[in-house]
Motif scaffolding. Structure first.
Motif, PDB file in Angstrom:
ATOM      1  N   MET A   1       0.846  -1.203   0.000  1.00 42.05           N
ATOM      2  CA  MET A   1       0.000   0.000   0.000  1.00 42.05           C
ATOM      3  C   MET A   1       0.880   1.253   0.000  1.00 42.05           C
ATOM      4  O   MET A   1       1.833   1.325   0.775  1.00 42.05           O
ATOM      5  N   ILE A   2       0.570   2.200  -0.874  1.00 48.72           N
ATOM      6  CA  ILE A   2       1.352   3.437  -0.959  1.00 48.72           C
ATOM      7  C   ILE A   2       0.682   4.481  -0.058  1.00 48.72           C
ATOM      8  O   ILE A   2      -0.398   4.988  -0.366  1.00 48.72           O
ATOM      9  N   ALA A   3       1.315   4.799   1.065  1.00 45.80           N
ATOM     10  CA  ALA A   3       0.711   5.683   2.071  1.00 45.80           C
ATOM     11  C   ALA A   3       0.879   7.159   1.724  1.00 45.80           C
ATOM     12  O   ALA A   3       0.040   7.984   2.088  1.00 45.80           O
ATOM     13  N   TYR A   4       1.983   7.500   1.065  1.00 46.88           N
ATOM     14  CA  TYR A   4       2.185   8.884   0.644  1.00 46.88           C
ATOM     15  C   TYR A   4       3.193   8.923  -0.500  1.00 46.88           C
ATOM     16  O   TYR A   4       3.956   7.983  -0.728  1.00 46.88           O
ATOM     17  N   ILE A   5       3.165  10.048  -1.225  1.00 48.22           N
ATOM     18  CA  ILE A   5       4.114  10.301  -2.319  1.00 48.22           C
ATOM     19  C   ILE A   5       4.851  11.601  -1.999  1.00 48.22           C
ATOM     20  O   ILE A   5       4.218  12.616  -1.696  1.00 48.22           O
TER      21      ILE A   5
END
Length: 199
Positions: A1-5
């Protein structure tokens, strides 16, 4: 899961922003992309939700953790998908929205695009009591007062059925309003104790 960029904000359009991370451009769908306008060509950290289905992968972006939390809660409600959740976020005051859920104000909720009475009731059923961490102290206070008031009204009706007069009941309402409980049963017990003292 990508929580932030985290990267350089290089593009904004009506539906999304693009953040360059070491030469890779991530398209992030947002409720209000132009809210990031002042950060164009600067480094940004965007809270994200990585939405994955068999036929699609999408990054949704948010200005803060509260927006992201509300989005994740909304898409857990039957009948609301990511597009519907974004439409709500596009025009929402989070405190006001959570307050409406806590007070079961389906009229307020049906003011949002795509939210009919059935979906509004489903939102209340699924989310009431689950969003209190997102609501400000002042809004929480108004919710508590409204709930207390509702409990007192119900208690007054119960006392009438027990044979107490309107005058007797009104005489103890100020003392009941000082109670912290919103449970009708507890308010009735307190009221009966007060009425017995005054008799």
């Amino acid at each position: 899961m990508i929580a932030y960029i985290k990267g350089i904000l290089v593009h904004i359009d009506d539906n999304a922003i693009i953040v360059d991370v070491n030469g890779v451009g991530y398209e992030i769908i947002c409720a209000n992309p132009f809210a990031f306008q002042s950060l164009l060509d600067h480094q940004v950290t965007v809270n994200t939700y990585h939405y994955v289905r068999e036929d699609i992968q999408v990054l949704y972006g948010f200005q803060n953790e509260d927006e992201k939390l509300l989005f994740t809660k909304l898409i857990s409600v039957s009948g609301i998908g990511p597009k519907g959740a974004l439409a709500i976020l596009a025009g929402v005051d989070i405190d006001g929205f959570v307050e409406a859920i806590e007070l079961e104000d389906d009229k307020f909720l049906t003011g949002f695009p795509g939210i009919g009475k059935k979906t509004a009731r489903q939102i209340i059923l699924d989310l009431k009591g689950n969003l209190s961490s997102m609501i400000s102290v002042s809004a929480q206070s108004s919710v508590n007062k409204a709930q207390d008031s509702e409990g007192i009204k119900e208690a007054q009706e119960a006392l009438k059925t027990l044979g107490y007069t309107e005058r007797e009941i009104k005489a103890i309402v100020p003392e009941l309003q000082q109670e912290n409980s919103s449970s009708t049963d507890e308010i009735v017990r307190k009221a009966l104790a007060l009425l017995m003292k005054k008799s």
